[in-house]
Design a protein around this motif. Sequence first.
Motif, PDB file in Angstrom:
ATOM      1  N   GLY A  49       0.825  -1.197   0.000  1.00 13.51           N
ATOM      2  CA  GLY A  49       0.000   0.000   0.000  1.00 13.51           C
ATOM      3  C   GLY A  49       0.867   1.258   0.000  1.00 13.51           C
ATOM      4  N   ASP A  50       0.265   2.395  -0.363  1.00 11.51           N
ATOM      5  CA  ASP A  50       1.058   3.621  -0.347  1.00 11.51           C
ATOM      6  C   ASP A  50       1.279   4.084   1.086  1.00 11.51           C
ATOM      7  OD1 ASP A  50      -0.985   5.755   0.473  1.00 11.51           O
ATOM      8  OD2 ASP A  50      -2.001   4.790  -1.210  1.00 11.51           O
ATOM      9  N   ALA A  51       2.247   4.967   1.272  1.00 13.55           N
ATOM     10  CA  ALA A  51       2.681   5.374   2.608  1.00 13.55           C
ATOM     11  C   ALA A  51       1.543   6.007   3.403  1.00 13.55           C
ATOM     12  CB  ALA A  51       3.861   6.348   2.500  1.00 13.55           C
ATOM     13  N   ASP A  52       0.721   6.838   2.743  1.00 12.63           N
ATOM     14  CA  ASP A  52      -0.377   7.496   3.456  1.00 12.63           C
ATOM     15  C   ASP A  52      -1.402   6.479   3.953  1.00 12.63           C
ATOM     16  OD1 ASP A  52       0.751   9.957   3.100  1.00 12.63           O
ATOM     17  OD2 ASP A  52      -0.462  10.474   1.330  1.00 12.63           O
ATOM     18  N   ALA A  53      -1.714   5.496   3.103  1.00 14.55           N
ATOM     19  CA  ALA A  53      -2.693   4.479   3.487  1.00 14.55           C
ATOM     20  C   ALA A  53      -2.172   3.641   4.649  1.00 14.55           C
ATOM     21  CB  ALA A  53      -3.018   3.579   2.299  1.00 14.55           C
ATOM     22  N   LEU A  54      -0.886   3.323   4.602  1.00 12.12           N
ATOM     23  CA  LEU A  54      -0.299   2.534   5.690  1.00 12.12           C
ATOM     24  C   LEU A  54      -0.269   3.315   6.996  1.00 12.12           C
ATOM     25  CD1 LEU A  54       2.655   0.742   3.850  1.00 12.12           C
ATOM     26  CD2 LEU A  54       0.499  -0.264   4.626  1.00 12.12           C
ATOM     27  N   GLN A  55       0.003   4.610   6.906  1.00 12.06           N
ATOM     28  CA  GLN A  55       0.027   5.434   8.105  1.00 12.06           C
ATOM     29  C   GLN A  55      -1.371   5.558   8.704  1.00 12.06           C
ATOM     30  OE1 GLN A  55       2.682   6.594   9.760  1.00 12.06           O
ATOM     31  NE2 GLN A  55       1.206   7.240  11.321  1.00 12.06           N
ATOM     32  N   THR A  56      -2.373   5.703   7.827  1.00  7.43           N
ATOM     33  CA  THR A  56      -3.755   5.766   8.295  1.00  7.43           C
ATOM     34  C   THR A  56      -4.153   4.449   8.967  1.00  7.43           C
ATOM     35  OG1 THR A  56      -4.388   7.329   6.564  1.00  7.43           O
ATOM     36  CG2 THR A  56      -6.154   6.048   7.583  1.00  7.43           C
ATOM     37  N   ALA A  57      -3.776   3.338   8.336  1.00  7.63           N
ATOM     38  CA  ALA A  57      -4.089   2.035   8.910  1.00  7.63           C
ATOM     39  C   ALA A  57      -3.412   1.865  10.260  1.00  7.63           C
ATOM     40  CB  ALA A  57      -3.651   0.927   7.956  1.00  7.63           C
ATOM     41  N   ARG A  58      -2.157   2.280  10.351  1.00 10.22           N
ATOM     42  CA  ARG A  58      -1.414   2.167  11.612  1.00 10.22           C
ATOM     43  C   ARG A  58      -2.110   2.952  12.716  1.00 10.22           C
ATOM     44  NH1 ARG A  58       1.726  -0.272  15.304  1.00 10.22           N
ATOM     45  NH2 ARG A  58       3.209   1.106  16.297  1.00 10.22           N
ATOM     46  N   ARG A  60      -5.278   3.800  12.890  1.00 10.74           N
ATOM     47  CA  ARG A  60      -6.561   3.183  13.232  1.00 10.74           C
ATOM     48  C   ARG A  60      -6.370   1.892  14.040  1.00 10.74           C
ATOM     49  NH1 ARG A  60     -10.512   3.937   7.924  1.00 10.74           N
ATOM     50  NH2 ARG A  60     -10.597   6.223   8.004  1.00 10.74           N
ATOM     51  N   LEU A  61      -5.321   1.152  13.744  1.00 15.98           N
ATOM     52  CA  LEU A  61      -5.041  -0.056  14.518  1.00 15.98           C
ATOM     53  C   LEU A  61      -4.705   0.293  15.965  1.00 15.98           C
ATOM     54  CD1 LEU A  61      -2.957  -2.155  11.967  1.00 15.98           C
ATOM     55  CD2 LEU A  61      -5.307  -2.562  12.703  1.00 15.98           C
ATOM     56  N   LEU A  62      -3.933   1.357  16.153  1.00 13.59           N
ATOM     57  CA  LEU A  62      -3.606   1.777  17.514  1.00 13.59           C
ATOM     58  C   LEU A  62      -4.851   2.287  18.239  1.00 13.59           C
ATOM     59  CD1 LEU A  62      -0.142   3.513  17.000  1.00 13.59           C
ATOM     60  CD2 LEU A  62      -0.615   1.230  17.903  1.00 13.59           C
ATOM     61  N   ASP A  63      -5.753   2.929  17.489  1.00 17.76           N
ATOM     62  CA  ASP A  63      -7.021   3.345  18.102  1.00 17.76           C
ATOM     63  C   ASP A  63      -7.817   2.127  18.571  1.00 17.76           C
ATOM     64  OD1 ASP A  63      -6.475   6.002  17.669  1.00 17.76           O
ATOM     65  OD2 ASP A  63      -7.720   6.164  15.843  1.00 17.76           O
ATOM     66  N   ARG A  64      -7.792   1.048  17.782  1.00 22.89           N
ATOM     67  CA  ARG A  64      -8.516  -0.152  18.177  1.00 22.89           C
ATOM     68  C   ARG A  64      -7.862  -0.788  19.410  1.00 22.89           C
ATOM     69  NH1 ARG A  64     -12.600  -3.848  16.834  1.00 22.89           N
ATOM     70  NH2 ARG A  64     -13.458  -1.940  15.921  1.00 22.89           N
ATOM     71  N   VAL A  65      -6.545  -0.768  19.474  1.00 26.86           N
ATOM     72  CA  VAL A  65      -5.858  -1.292  20.661  1.00 26.86           C
ATOM     73  C   VAL A  65      -6.314  -0.527  21.902  1.00 26.86           C
ATOM     74  CG1 VAL A  65      -3.614  -1.504  21.824  1.00 26.86           C
ATOM     75  CG2 VAL A  65      -3.844  -2.147  19.417  1.00 26.86           C
ATOM     76  N   ALA A  66      -6.372   0.800  21.794  1.00 28.29           N
ATOM     77  CA  ALA A  66      -6.817   1.612  22.927  1.00 28.29           C
ATOM     78  C   ALA A  66      -8.267   1.283  23.292  1.00 28.29           C
ATOM     79  CB  ALA A  66      -6.670   3.101  22.588  1.00 28.29           C
ATOM     80  N   ALA A  67      -9.104   1.067  22.277  1.00 25.60           N
ATOM     81  CA  ALA A  67     -10.510   0.733  22.535  1.00 25.60           C
ATOM     82  C   ALA A  67     -10.629  -0.619  23.230  1.00 25.60           C
ATOM     83  CB  ALA A  67     -11.294   0.733  21.225  1.00 25.60           C
ATOM     84  N   VAL A  68      -9.818  -1.581  22.809  1.00 18.28           N
ATOM     85  CA  VAL A  68      -9.857  -2.916  23.422  1.00 18.28           C
ATOM     86  C   VAL A  68      -9.380  -2.851  24.873  1.00 18.28           C
ATOM     87  CG1 VAL A  68      -8.813  -5.221  23.354  1.00 18.28           C
ATOM     88  CG2 VAL A  68      -9.653  -4.156  21.242  1.00 18.28           C
ATOM     89  N   ARG A  69      -8.380  -2.032  25.120  1.00 14.08           N
ATOM     90  CA  ARG A  69      -7.904  -1.892  26.497  1.00 14.08           C
ATOM     91  C   ARG A  69      -8.978  -1.281  27.394  1.00 14.08           C
ATOM     92  NH1 ARG A  69      -1.819   0.105  24.791  1.00 14.08           N
ATOM     93  NH2 ARG A  69      -0.922  -2.004  24.579  1.00 14.08           N
ATOM     94  N   ALA A  70      -9.773  -0.409  26.820  1.00 15.62           N
ATOM     95  CA  ALA A  70     -10.853   0.203  27.597  1.00 15.62           C
ATOM     96  C   ALA A  70     -12.052  -0.726  27.736  1.00 15.62           C
ATOM     97  CB  ALA A  70     -11.288   1.518  26.943  1.00 15.62           C
ATOM     98  N   ASN A  71     -12.275  -1.562  26.724  1.00 13.79           N
ATOM     99  CA  ASN A  71     -13.426  -2.473  26.724  1.00 13.79           C
ATOM    100  C   ASN A  71     -13.060  -3.706  25.902  1.00 13.79           C
ATOM    101  OD1 ASN A  71     -15.855  -3.800  26.642  1.00 13.79           O
ATOM    102  ND2 ASN A  71     -16.934  -2.236  25.447  1.00 13.79           N
ATOM    103  N   GLU A  72     -12.771  -4.814  26.584  1.00 11.09           N
ATOM    104  CA  GLU A  72     -12.283  -6.010  25.900  1.00 11.09           C
ATOM    105  C   GLU A  72     -13.282  -6.555  24.883  1.00 11.09           C
ATOM    106  OE1 GLU A  72     -11.013  -8.872  28.747  1.00 11.09           O
ATOM    107  OE2 GLU A  72      -9.225  -7.739  29.320  1.00 11.09           O
ATOM    108  N   ALA A  73     -14.557  -6.248  25.041  1.00  7.97           N
ATOM    109  CA  ALA A  73     -15.557  -6.739  24.090  1.00  7.97           C
ATOM    110  C   ALA A  73     -15.279  -6.240  22.675  1.00  7.97           C
ATOM    111  CB  ALA A  73     -16.952  -6.315  24.535  1.00  7.97           C
ATOM    112  N   CYS A  74     -14.545  -5.138  22.550  1.00  9.63           N
ATOM    113  CA  CYS A  74     -14.221  -4.595  21.225  1.00  9.63           C
ATOM    114  C   CYS A  74     -13.282  -5.504  20.445  1.00  9.63           C
ATOM    115  CB  CYS A  74     -13.574  -3.211  21.365  1.00  9.63           C
ATOM    116  SG  CYS A  74     -14.646  -1.950  22.065  1.00  9.63           S
ATOM    117  N   ALA A  75     -12.682  -6.481  21.111  1.00  8.23           N
ATOM    118  CA  ALA A  75     -11.745  -7.370  20.431  1.00  8.23           C
ATOM    119  C   ALA A  75     -12.449  -8.435  19.613  1.00  8.23           C
ATOM    120  CB  ALA A  75     -10.822  -8.042  21.452  1.00  8.23           C
ATOM    121  N   PHE A  76     -13.614  -8.876  20.068  1.00  9.84           N
ATOM    122  CA  PHE A  76     -14.143 -10.135  19.564  1.00  9.84           C
ATOM    123  C   PHE A  76     -14.849 -10.028  18.219  1.00  9.84           C
ATOM    124  CE2 PHE A  76     -13.671 -10.603  24.155  1.00  9.84           C
ATOM    125  CZ  PHE A  76     -12.756 -11.649  24.157  1.00  9.84           C
ATOM    126  N   ASP A  77     -15.229  -8.817  17.781  1.00 11.48           N
ATOM    127  CA  ASP A  77     -15.786  -8.710  16.442  1.00 11.48           C
ATOM    128  C   ASP A  77     -14.695  -8.830  15.380  1.00 11.48           C
ATOM    129  OD1 ASP A  77     -14.592  -6.298  17.064  1.00 11.48           O
ATOM    130  OD2 ASP A  77     -16.059  -5.070  15.997  1.00 11.48           O
TER     131      ASP A  77
END
Length: 228
Positions: A49-58, A60-77
């Motif tokens: 992927g291009d650099a911008d898309a990879l940075q955006t994905a990175r 968003r993935l870190l945002d999901r990690v933070a969400a899972v740490r706050a609420n583990e139920a966010c992991a299972f979907d």
Amino acid sequence: MSARLLKPRHAGPRDGWRLPASELERLLVELLNDTLSDPSFGPRSLGAGDADALQTARSRLLDRVAAVRANEACAFDLIERVDLARGTIRMRLSAGAYAAITGCREQEIVADALVIHAPFTDRKRGVETKLYLGAPLPEHDHTLIRNIVTARRWLDDLTTGMSFAAIAAREGTSKRRVKDLVDLAMLSPRLLDRIAAGERPDGLATDALIKQGFPARWSEQERQFLRS
């Protein structure tokens, strides 16, 4: 196991083993967060992927990690399937959910990268089973170690002619306690090595050894406690 991790299966022989649902879910959350936090996971899973898309994905993935740490139920979907074998866990992520999180198209995802393999260890802690990613750090049973040292000292006293009653009087304990504890001096060298290394086999604890007893022969002790 939690209902949210169960899917209908065809009936067949049951050759599994019991794992506590809360521990398994905690293990999956830990593995998911470790995976999503890995800086190499985005590029591996999204290919060239291009650099911008990879940075955006990175991001968003870190945002999901933070969400899972706050609420583990966010992991299972995000988790589509989990397969367990002794010592190994295989977790497959949902391509659709992963695409939605990263903002990419599903056909851009490298499917093999969404299959995560990791070693895990299960250990008994009394009546509880604890699960660890990878090989856990050694955990020493200091009570057992202290009691073995005491038992060996008391055995030395007995071989020099002291009585159980005399040892009990000196130590301020009961003669029954001395008799119970001194047997720990008879554990095999292989078992002692495992205990000293923090790799105590299941069932090898002071109370269990005193209440249930153990064989006098070292070879029989090792068959009983070193099943693997």
